[in-house]
Motif scaffolding. Structure first.
Motif, PDB file in Angstrom:
ATOM      1  N   GLU A   7      19.210 -15.523  -4.121  1.00  0.00           N
ATOM      2  CA  GLU A   7      20.181 -16.595  -3.885  1.00  0.00           C
ATOM      3  C   GLU A   7      20.357 -16.878  -2.399  1.00  0.00           C
ATOM      4  N   ILE A   8      20.094 -15.871  -1.560  1.00  0.00           N
ATOM      5  CA  ILE A   8      20.339 -16.050  -0.125  1.00  0.00           C
ATOM      6  C   ILE A   8      19.063 -16.158   0.706  1.00  0.00           C
ATOM      7  N   GLY A   9      17.899 -15.948   0.125  1.00  0.00           N
ATOM      8  CA  GLY A   9      16.657 -16.021   0.892  1.00  0.00           C
ATOM      9  C   GLY A   9      15.548 -15.243   0.227  1.00  0.00           C
ATOM     10  N   ALA A  10      14.686 -14.661   1.040  1.00  0.00           N
ATOM     11  CA  ALA A  10      13.569 -13.864   0.534  1.00  0.00           C
ATOM     12  C   ALA A  10      13.998 -12.412   0.354  1.00  0.00           C
ATOM     13  N   LYS A  11      13.445 -11.773  -0.670  1.00  0.00           N
ATOM     14  CA  LYS A  11      13.812 -10.398  -0.981  1.00  0.00           C
ATOM     15  C   LYS A  11      12.552  -9.589  -1.265  1.00  0.00           C
ATOM     16  N   VAL A  12      12.491  -8.396  -0.683  1.00  0.00           N
ATOM     17  CA  VAL A  12      11.399  -7.462  -0.959  1.00  0.00           C
ATOM     18  C   VAL A  12      12.020  -6.164  -1.430  1.00  0.00           C
ATOM     19  N   GLU A  13      11.501  -5.634  -2.524  1.00  0.00           N
ATOM     20  CA  GLU A  13      11.947  -4.353  -3.042  1.00  0.00           C
ATOM     21  C   GLU A  13      10.770  -3.400  -3.099  1.00  0.00           C
ATOM     22  N   ILE A  14      11.029  -2.166  -2.706  1.00  0.00           N
ATOM     23  CA  ILE A  14      10.050  -1.096  -2.877  1.00  0.00           C
ATOM     24  C   ILE A  14      10.623  -0.153  -3.924  1.00  0.00           C
ATOM     25  N   HIS A  15       9.909  -0.019  -5.042  1.00  0.00           N
ATOM     26  CA  HIS A  15      10.306   0.882  -6.129  1.00  0.00           C
ATOM     27  C   HIS A  15       9.408   2.109  -6.037  1.00  0.00           C
ATOM     28  N   ILE A  16      10.016   3.264  -5.765  1.00  0.00           N
ATOM     29  CA  ILE A  16       9.230   4.496  -5.661  1.00  0.00           C
ATOM     30  C   ILE A  16       9.863   5.577  -6.521  1.00  0.00           C
ATOM     31  N   PRO A  17       9.039   6.454  -7.108  1.00  0.00           N
ATOM     32  CA  PRO A  17       9.604   7.495  -7.974  1.00  0.00           C
ATOM     33  C   PRO A  17      10.484   8.459  -7.195  1.00  0.00           C
ATOM     34  N   GLN A  18      11.527   8.925  -7.849  1.00  0.00           N
ATOM     35  CA  GLN A  18      12.380   9.986  -7.295  1.00  0.00           C
ATOM     36  C   GLN A  18      11.669  11.294  -7.598  1.00  0.00           C
ATOM     37  N   PHE A  19      11.421  12.116  -6.592  1.00  0.00           N
ATOM     38  CA  PHE A  19      10.761  13.395  -6.789  1.00  0.00           C
ATOM     39  C   PHE A  19      11.738  14.528  -6.552  1.00  0.00           C
ATOM     40  N   LEU A  20      11.567  15.573  -7.334  1.00  0.00           N
ATOM     41  CA  LEU A  20      12.355  16.785  -7.122  1.00  0.00           C
ATOM     42  C   LEU A  20      11.778  17.552  -5.939  1.00  0.00           C
ATOM     43  N   ASP A  21      12.510  18.537  -5.468  1.00  0.00           N
ATOM     44  CA  ASP A  21      12.037  19.345  -4.349  1.00  0.00           C
ATOM     45  C   ASP A  21      10.713  20.042  -4.617  1.00  0.00           C
ATOM     46  N   LEU A  45       0.831  -1.209   0.000  1.00  0.00           N
ATOM     47  CA  LEU A  45       0.000   0.000   0.000  1.00  0.00           C
ATOM     48  C   LEU A  45       0.864   1.257   0.000  1.00  0.00           C
ATOM     49  N   PHE A  46       1.916   1.268   0.811  1.00  0.00           N
ATOM     50  CA  PHE A  46       2.822   2.420   0.838  1.00  0.00           C
ATOM     51  C   PHE A  46       3.427   2.641  -0.540  1.00  0.00           C
ATOM     52  N   ALA A  47       3.956   1.587  -1.138  1.00  0.00           N
ATOM     53  CA  ALA A  47       4.606   1.710  -2.442  1.00  0.00           C
ATOM     54  C   ALA A  47       3.632   2.243  -3.489  1.00  0.00           C
ATOM     55  N   GLN A  48       2.439   1.674  -3.550  1.00  0.00           N
ATOM     56  CA  GLN A  48       1.444   2.113  -4.526  1.00  0.00           C
ATOM     57  C   GLN A  48       1.016   3.553  -4.278  1.00  0.00           C
ATOM     58  N   SER A  49       0.828   3.914  -3.022  1.00  0.00           N
ATOM     59  CA  SER A  49       0.399   5.263  -2.682  1.00  0.00           C
ATOM     60  C   SER A  49       1.469   6.298  -2.978  1.00  0.00           C
ATOM     61  N   SER A  50       2.708   5.863  -3.035  1.00  0.00           N
ATOM     62  CA  SER A  50       3.825   6.760  -3.351  1.00  0.00           C
ATOM     63  C   SER A  50       4.102   6.789  -4.855  1.00  0.00           C
ATOM     64  N   GLY A  51       3.252   6.128  -5.636  1.00  0.00           N
ATOM     65  CA  GLY A  51       3.418   6.107  -7.082  1.00  0.00           C
ATOM     66  C   GLY A  51       4.340   5.019  -7.574  1.00  0.00           C
ATOM     67  N   GLY A  52       4.626   4.041  -6.721  1.00  0.00           N
ATOM     68  CA  GLY A  52       5.544   2.972  -7.103  1.00  0.00           C
ATOM     69  C   GLY A  52       4.926   1.605  -6.980  1.00  0.00           C
ATOM     70  N   LYS A  53       5.763   0.632  -6.659  1.00  0.00           N
ATOM     71  CA  LYS A  53       5.291  -0.739  -6.516  1.00  0.00           C
ATOM     72  C   LYS A  53       6.209  -1.484  -5.561  1.00  0.00           C
ATOM     73  N   ALA A  54       5.711  -2.565  -5.021  1.00  0.00           N
ATOM     74  CA  ALA A  54       6.504  -3.483  -4.210  1.00  0.00           C
ATOM     75  C   ALA A  54       6.646  -4.784  -4.978  1.00  0.00           C
ATOM     76  N   VAL A  55       7.805  -5.393  -4.861  1.00  0.00           N
ATOM     77  CA  VAL A  55       8.100  -6.634  -5.571  1.00  0.00           C
ATOM     78  C   VAL A  55       8.709  -7.607  -4.574  1.00  0.00           C
ATOM     79  N   ILE A  56       8.196  -8.846  -4.556  1.00  0.00           N
ATOM     80  CA  ILE A  56       8.806  -9.867  -3.712  1.00  0.00           C
ATOM     81  C   ILE A  56       9.360 -10.968  -4.605  1.00  0.00           C
ATOM     82  N   SER A  57      10.435 -11.578  -4.128  1.00  0.00           N
ATOM     83  CA  SER A  57      11.055 -12.663  -4.886  1.00  0.00           C
ATOM     84  C   SER A  57      11.927 -13.471  -3.947  1.00  0.00           C
ATOM     85  N   ASN A  58      12.402 -14.575  -4.459  1.00  0.00           N
ATOM     86  CA  ASN A  58      13.400 -15.358  -3.740  1.00  0.00           C
ATOM     87  C   ASN A  58      14.738 -15.083  -4.399  1.00  0.00           C
TER      88      ASN A  58
END
Length: 168
Positions: free
Chosen positions: A149-163, A134-147
């Motif tokens: 090589e070392i375990g579980a991984k979660v990434e939050i991709h959010i847009p870079q905003f200017l000032d 929800l945070f990722a989507q509300s910030s204009g991005g997305k969350a991605v989960i995957s496995n």
């Protein structure tokens, strides 16, 4: 139950309800991590900033809660292992990555990511990853989960905003 949870979190889906602030993401992430480590002194972490991430415009409290949820999940999945946290840029997005260094996501969690109440814990609510998404989507991005090589991984991709608040 799912309908009630979606209604409770509907405010998180609307960025107008966020209190956006301009802050330096690297030092803020380090401060959140340090505070979390004070509460979890046996945790082993490795934080790296792969590409300098300076001033961003995000809801700092929501970012903090998302990071804490990821750290809690990673620690609960592998209390003795190392948790890898990194910040990077990828295609004009900021990427926060947390890997647990231990157990990976079961197939059903990977398939049902984004649904509330999906958990592998006997006492878990299944709302941690849901709120991260929800945070990722509300910030204009997305969350991605995957496995990884070392375990579980979660990434939050959010847009870079200017000032000025506009996308970079």
């Amino acid at each position: 139950c799912e309908s009630v949870i979606r209604q409770m979190n509907s405010g998180q889906l609307d960025p107008r309800n966020f209190q956006f602030q301009i802050f330096n993401l690297g030092p803020a992430t380090n401060k959140i991590l340090s505070s979390w480590l004070d509460e979890n002194p046996t945790a082993k972490t490795d934080f790296s900033i792969k590409t300098q991430v300076d001033r961003v415009r995000l809801p700092v409290l929501n970012y903090s809660q998302a990071l804490i949820n990821l750290l809690d999940n990673a620690f609960e999945a592998n209390a003795g292992g190392n948790i890898l946290i990194s910040l990077d840029h990828l295609h004009s997005k900021i990427v926060l990555s947390v890997e647990n260094g231990g157990s990976s996501f079961p197939k059903d969690v990977l398939q049902r990511f984004g649904e509330p109440f999906v958990t592998t814990k006997s006492t878990g609510t299944g709302l941690g990853l849901y709120s991260v998404q929800l945070f990722a989507q509300s910030s204009g991005g997305k969350a991605v989960i995957s496995n990884s090589e070392i375990g579980a991984k979660v990434e939050i991709h959010i847009p870079q905003f200017l000032d000025d608040g506009g996308p970079q």
